[in-house]
Design a protein around this motif. Structure first.
Motif: not given
Ligand code: UDP
Length: 378
Positions: A174, A185, A319, A357
């Motif tokens: 990620r 980001y 999560y 995820y």
């Protein structure tokens, strides 16, 4: 009246399926436990006139044009390029790691061309298993132990309540490592924040003559009533809730991670220089979000709203926790899902129902693909 489809959950996954099914002429009933749509993407306008993300910061980003075009039918997106600083060694340092991060941490002035050889040296000095077996290995094999210890180790322990060695190397994917000066980001082609919020976007998706919604209704408590609303024999159930719950935990409980989110109104124009500051090593929260930066709302108001995220074990499942034991259980459940989906009367989609995820765009894409396959009779 009987419905063709029952959609359990009005989050971004459920809303996507409901919309596509409705547009294909199906009569759809959406059953949502909460009193609002958008699930964990929910947001609302605070009394200060600032849009607050109820369940923590959500920044939309995707490289998928189909997903971007689909959502743009229901909202305009405000231009927003997310930047994160990490508070480490008393400094606010650009994160994810890029050439500027390295120069700040090591007090060097290397150029972008020198980043890879620099990191290679750092990695050489470090110990880890190759190929990477877990989150720690995955990060250390890219940036070495010093940067891992500064930015990743403690954040990960705080966020997951587990040692990084217990977590999948997947999670590290990620976070990019950049050799250039890109301080964002995400580097996705399409990024932004829904102009009127995620809740409005989800409401717009659900606003279709073929869609009815029951808010405040728990699918599991409805029991037989839920299936009696469905056109018998041919009806489709789209499930977006927790995977293990659907199967009454027959293979055991999957673990989820939650957050306690503390919101604060601060009597100043701005609290921090970017939307999100990560706190890997200090305090009990992982990050502070200041919403004004995302929405551009009330730029001159003397009030701002921030939130701190304190990870916790129980609570709203935000999560999935990718450890070996959860992955094994997931595989058992997913074999049952596959068998059910094959019969053509169920779709399991979304972060909770697939125990994946997912980012928001990945959730939308999975929902689109599964619904289209169903409609094509695949
Ligand atoms: N992470 C970290 N340090 C950071 C940010 C992220 O170690 O400053 C790790 C941590 O394990 C985290 C994971 O990378 O859970 C994914 O981060 P991301 O920002 O994608 O998390 P999310 O926004 O989904 O909470």
């Amino acid at each position: 009246m009987k419905f063709d489809c029952l959609v359990v959950g009005a989050g971004i996954s459920g809303a996507t399926c409901a919309r596509l099914l409705a547009e294909a002429g199906k009569k759809v009933l959406v059953i949502e436990k909460q009193k609002n749509s958008a699930g964990n993407c929910h947001d609302y306008l605070s009394k200060e006139g600032i849009t607050i993300h109820t369940h923590g910061p959500h920044i939309f980003h995707t490289n998928n044009k189909q997903v971007w075009n689909f959502l743009n039918r229901f909202t305009e997106f405000r231009f927003f390029q997310h930047r994160v600083l990490s508070f480490a060694d008393g400094l606010l340092i650009p994160f994810p790691i890029n050439v500027d991060t390295i120069n700040m941490v090591y007090n060097t002035s290397i150029t972008t061309e020198e980043v890879l050889p620099f990191l290679e040296k750092e990695v050489k000095k470090s110990s880890f298993t190759n190929p990477p077996q877990n989150f720690r290995d995955a990060v250390v094999s890219q940036v070495g132990e010093r940067l891992y210890n500064l930015f990743f180790k403690n954040y990960t322990i705080k966020q997951w309540g587990r040692q990084p060695e217990e977590l999948s190397a997947e999670i590290a994917k990620r976070i990019p490592v950049r050799t250039n000066r890109d301080g964002r980001y995400f580097s996705d082609q399409y990024q932004g924040i829904p102009l009127a919020g995620y809740t409005k976007m989800a409401d717009n998706m659900l606003a279709h003559e073929n869609i009815s919604i029951m808010f405040g209704a728990d699918y599991f408590k409805l029991g037989d009533l839920a299936s009696s609303l469905l056109d018998e024999g041919k009806g489709l159930t789209v499930y977006t809730g927790e995977l293990d719950k659907f199967f009454d935990y027959k293979y055991g409980e999957l673990e989820y991670r939650s957050l306690h989110i503390e919101f604060k109104t601060i009597e100043q124009q701005l609290y921090q220089s970017v939307a999100v500051v990560n706190y890997p090593n200090d305090y009990d929260f992982t990050r502070i979000t200041e919403f004004k930066h995302m929405t551009g709302e009330c730029p001159t108001s003397e009030k701002t709203v921030i939130c701190m995220e304190y990870p916790k074990e129980k609570g709203i499942p935000y999560y999935v926790v990718i450890t070996e034991s959860n992955t094994k259980k997931r595989e058992q459940y997913m074999a049952d899902v596959k068998a059910l989906e094959k019969k053509g009367k169920h779709i399991f989609t979304g972060r909770l129902a697939e125990y994946k995820y997912y980012n928001m765009d990945q959730a939308v894409l999975a929902a689109i693909e599964k619904t289209e396959n169903y409609l094509k009779g695949l």
